[in-house]
Design an enzyme around this catalytic site. Sequence first.
Site, PDB file in Angstrom:
ATOM      1  N   GLU A  52       0.869  -1.156   0.000  1.00 23.32           N
ATOM      2  CA  GLU A  52       0.000   0.000   0.000  1.00 23.32           C
ATOM      3  C   GLU A  52       0.907   1.206   0.000  1.00 23.32           C
ATOM      4  O   GLU A  52       1.796   1.320   0.846  1.00 23.32           O
ATOM      5  CB  GLU A  52      -0.867  -0.012   1.248  1.00 23.32           C
ATOM      6  CG  GLU A  52      -2.034   0.927   1.160  1.00 23.32           C
ATOM      7  CD  GLU A  52      -3.046   0.636   2.267  1.00 23.32           C
ATOM      8  OE1 GLU A  52      -4.210   0.360   1.933  1.00 23.32           O
ATOM      9  OE2 GLU A  52      -2.662   0.676   3.429  1.00 23.32           O
ATOM     10  N   THR A 107       1.202   5.637  -1.103  1.00 22.66           N
ATOM     11  CA  THR A 107       0.456   6.877  -0.887  1.00 22.66           C
ATOM     12  C   THR A 107      -0.684   6.984  -1.890  1.00 22.66           C
ATOM     13  O   THR A 107      -1.711   7.596  -1.611  1.00 22.66           O
ATOM     14  CB  THR A 107       1.402   8.084  -1.123  1.00 22.66           C
ATOM     15  OG1 THR A 107       2.720   7.694  -0.746  1.00 22.66           O
ATOM     16  CG2 THR A 107       0.983   9.271  -0.316  1.00 22.66           C
ATOM     17  N   PHE A 108      -0.483   6.397  -3.057  1.00 25.11           N
ATOM     18  CA  PHE A 108      -1.436   6.634  -4.133  1.00 25.11           C
ATOM     19  C   PHE A 108      -2.162   5.381  -4.604  1.00 25.11           C
ATOM     20  O   PHE A 108      -2.883   5.424  -5.584  1.00 25.11           O
ATOM     21  CB  PHE A 108      -0.702   7.259  -5.333  1.00 25.11           C
ATOM     22  CG  PHE A 108       0.080   8.483  -4.964  1.00 25.11           C
ATOM     23  CD1 PHE A 108      -0.563   9.693  -4.757  1.00 25.11           C
ATOM     24  CD2 PHE A 108       1.452   8.421  -4.795  1.00 25.11           C
ATOM     25  CE1 PHE A 108       0.150  10.824  -4.402  1.00 25.11           C
ATOM     26  CE2 PHE A 108       2.180   9.554  -4.443  1.00 25.11           C
ATOM     27  CZ  PHE A 108       1.528  10.759  -4.239  1.00 25.11           C
ATOM     28  N   SER A 109      -1.903   4.258  -3.937  1.00 29.27           N
ATOM     29  CA  SER A 109      -2.489   3.032  -4.468  1.00 29.27           C
ATOM     30  C   SER A 109      -2.476   1.891  -3.459  1.00 29.27           C
ATOM     31  O   SER A 109      -1.807   1.964  -2.441  1.00 29.27           O
ATOM     32  CB  SER A 109      -1.669   2.584  -5.677  1.00 29.27           C
ATOM     33  OG  SER A 109      -0.411   2.122  -5.227  1.00 29.27           O
ATOM     34  N   SER A 110      -3.252   0.870  -3.819  1.00 27.71           N
ATOM     35  CA  SER A 110      -3.125  -0.417  -3.130  1.00 27.71           C
ATOM     36  C   SER A 110      -2.663  -1.401  -4.190  1.00 27.71           C
ATOM     37  O   SER A 110      -3.093  -1.310  -5.342  1.00 27.71           O
ATOM     38  CB  SER A 110      -4.468  -0.884  -2.584  1.00 27.71           C
ATOM     39  OG  SER A 110      -4.862  -0.064  -1.520  1.00 27.71           O
ATOM     40  N   VAL A 111      -1.789  -2.324  -3.806  1.00 24.48           N
ATOM     41  CA  VAL A 111      -1.267  -3.270  -4.782  1.00 24.48           C
ATOM     42  C   VAL A 111      -1.574  -4.691  -4.315  1.00 24.48           C
ATOM     43  O   VAL A 111      -1.347  -5.037  -3.153  1.00 24.48           O
ATOM     44  CB  VAL A 111       0.252  -3.069  -4.995  1.00 24.48           C
ATOM     45  CG1 VAL A 111       0.791  -4.053  -6.022  1.00 24.48           C
ATOM     46  CG2 VAL A 111       0.544  -1.636  -5.446  1.00 24.48           C
ATOM     47  N   LYS A 171      -2.015  -2.928  -9.535  1.00 23.02           N
ATOM     48  CA  LYS A 171      -1.949  -1.652  -8.815  1.00 23.02           C
ATOM     49  C   LYS A 171      -3.253  -0.895  -9.021  1.00 23.02           C
ATOM     50  O   LYS A 171      -3.574  -0.484 -10.132  1.00 23.02           O
ATOM     51  CB  LYS A 171      -0.753  -0.833  -9.318  1.00 23.02           C
ATOM     52  CG  LYS A 171      -0.611   0.526  -8.647  1.00 23.02           C
ATOM     53  CD  LYS A 171       0.752   1.145  -8.921  1.00 23.02           C
ATOM     54  CE  LYS A 171       0.858   2.540  -8.319  1.00 23.02           C
ATOM     55  NZ  LYS A 171       2.224   3.071  -8.341  1.00 23.02           N
ATOM     56  N   ASP A 210      11.227   9.483  -7.025  1.00 22.40           N
ATOM     57  CA  ASP A 210      10.824   8.926  -5.727  1.00 22.40           C
ATOM     58  C   ASP A 210      11.617   7.659  -5.398  1.00 22.40           C
ATOM     59  O   ASP A 210      11.049   6.636  -5.006  1.00 22.40           O
ATOM     60  CB  ASP A 210       9.313   8.661  -5.730  1.00 22.40           C
ATOM     61  CG  ASP A 210       8.734   8.614  -4.325  1.00 22.40           C
ATOM     62  OD1 ASP A 210       9.415   9.059  -3.380  1.00 22.40           O
ATOM     63  OD2 ASP A 210       7.600   8.126  -4.162  1.00 22.40           O
TER      64      ASP A 210
HETATM   65  P1  ADP Z   1       2.475   3.926  -4.641  1.00 19.63           P
HETATM   66  O1  ADP Z   1       2.499   4.840  -5.829  1.00 19.63           O
HETATM   67  O2  ADP Z   1       1.140   3.923  -3.974  1.00 19.63           O
HETATM   68  O3  ADP Z   1       3.619   4.132  -3.695  1.00 19.63           O
HETATM   69  P2  ADP Z   1       3.849   1.521  -5.602  1.00 19.63           P
HETATM   70  O4  ADP Z   1       3.886   1.296  -7.058  1.00 19.63           O
HETATM   71  O5  ADP Z   1       5.086   2.018  -4.950  1.00 19.63           O
HETATM   72  O6  ADP Z   1       2.602   2.452  -5.243  1.00 19.63           O
HETATM   73  O7  ADP Z   1       3.415   0.173  -4.886  1.00 19.63           O
HETATM   74  C1  ADP Z   1       3.196   0.121  -3.481  1.00 19.63           C
HETATM   75  C2  ADP Z   1       3.801  -1.136  -2.905  1.00 19.63           C
HETATM   76  O8  ADP Z   1       3.222  -2.292  -3.529  1.00 19.63           O
HETATM   77  C3  ADP Z   1       5.310  -1.280  -3.132  1.00 19.63           C
HETATM   78  O9  ADP Z   1       6.056  -0.641  -2.129  1.00 19.63           O
HETATM   79  C4  ADP Z   1       5.469  -2.797  -3.084  1.00 19.63           C
HETATM   80  O10 ADP Z   1       5.528  -3.259  -1.751  1.00 19.63           O
HETATM   81  C5  ADP Z   1       4.189  -3.301  -3.717  1.00 19.63           C
HETATM   82  N1  ADP Z   1       4.395  -3.541  -5.175  1.00 19.63           N
HETATM   83  C6  ADP Z   1       4.289  -2.618  -6.157  1.00 19.63           C
HETATM   84  N2  ADP Z   1       4.549  -3.155  -7.364  1.00 19.63           N
HETATM   85  C7  ADP Z   1       4.841  -4.454  -7.139  1.00 19.63           C
HETATM   86  C8  ADP Z   1       5.219  -5.565  -8.005  1.00 19.63           C
HETATM   87  N3  ADP Z   1       5.326  -5.424  -9.325  1.00 19.63           N
HETATM   88  N4  ADP Z   1       5.468  -6.764  -7.419  1.00 19.63           N
HETATM   89  C9  ADP Z   1       5.346  -6.910  -6.083  1.00 19.63           C
HETATM   90  N5  ADP Z   1       4.988  -5.929  -5.238  1.00 19.63           N
HETATM   91  C10 ADP Z   1       4.740  -4.705  -5.745  1.00 19.63           C
HETATM   92 MG    MG Z   2       5.633   3.718  -3.864  1.00 14.45          MG
END
Ligand code: ADP
Ligand code: MG
Length: 379
Positions: free
Chosen positions: A31, A33-37, A85, A172
């Site tokens: 999770e 700031t801008f999304s849940s993954v 995402k 970032d």
């Molecule tokens: P945000 O823009 O909300 O920060 P991120 O793209 O950084 O979103 O994703 C948030 C978190 O989700 C990451 O810190 C990571 O833990 C997990 N994550 C993102 N992309 C992947 C991926 N391709 N594989 C596994 N985990 C991921």
């Molecule tokens: Mg991030």
Amino acid sequence: ICPEVQEEIDEFMASFQELDLHYKIVSKTGEGTFSSVYKAIDLQYNSYVNEWDLDERTAEYYSPRSKRHRLNQAKEKRVKYVAIKKIYVTSSPQRIHNELELLKDLTGSKNVVSLITAFRHLDQVIAVMPYFRHVDFREYFRKLSIIEIQRYMRSLFTALKFVHAKNILHRDIKPTNFLYDCAKGRGVLVDFGLAEREEYDGVCPCTRARGPPPKPVAPVGGYPKNDQRPSKRANRAGTRGFRAPEVLFKCNRQTTKIDIWSAGVILLTFLSKRFPFFNSPDDIDAIIEMATVFGRAKMRACAALHGAVFETAIPTISEKGHSLSRIVEWATSRSKNDPLSLEEKRALVFLEKTLDLDHRKRLSAAEALEDPFLTNIGA
Ligand code: ADP
Ligand code: MG
């Protein structure tokens, strides 16, 4: 999965038309700031996966045959995991478009995440990427040996070289955006939510547009009052503690070197075993924090580079600052009997070149990869 997260996942799947035809979510992986993954199985990758019920934990298929047989079957059919995402609907359409657009351009490096596809349903947009196994930074940053740190940094700089060669700034760089698998020694750069294209013509307009730096109007011991100078605005997107000095000094033409600074902060974190190393939420405090390490003289020179003035009445900020070796010695409570090792000293020489306050002297990613610290790993 805890009940609340399961509920969140069910709600998401139900709200997003036909997503369940393509993916089966198995867990929430992050999770930001801008999304849940979410971690999910790509059902279309092997269309017959639908025919079996999936064991969510191991993604083995239930079948009446032996476990070994099922395992082999699963291996042959190579279940493909993806990361979904879910970008928060409060993000602006431009922002979402920018992220997807840049991701599309960034295909082709094993150290940079790629976009498989993206979907929109009403106001919800999702990006689908390959899933990368990784370990939480807090679990390993104190434990890595110098060789492992070298591998980490080489992976990160390889990603940056690729991104920067396309004239893209990530903006970032921080541990949660670099997914590292310690066992494999491989990392993948993710999260292009704040990334932008570099518009650099070789001249920093800070000094050009504003003429000579304004004379300091600050009275000793406080912020200036009734300051008549025009205020300066610049993109400061990023994360506290990882912002380069030129971002803090509001440079209008920030370059890919801002990512090198942030990568340097990660290396400083490894060597000092302190996370987060810098932590001020506010830009002025962040400048003070930086000045405590680098000293007044370098901060003044750096400010002048960007048409700003650095003045402080804080007595603990010395003129010359401290070497990063001293900082690391203090942070790790070294004594005469426990001096820095040769490997640590080598790492510190490299660190100094990535944390140069002057972005023009700071290494580029390509130069960093040519540095002995990243070419002679373990030597
Ligand atoms: P945000 O823009 O909300 O920060 P991120 O793209 O950084 O979103 O994703 C948030 C978190 O989700 C990451 O810190 C990571 O833990 C997990 N994550 C993102 N992309 C992947 C991926 N391709 N594989 C596994 N985990 C991921
Ligand atoms: Mg991030």
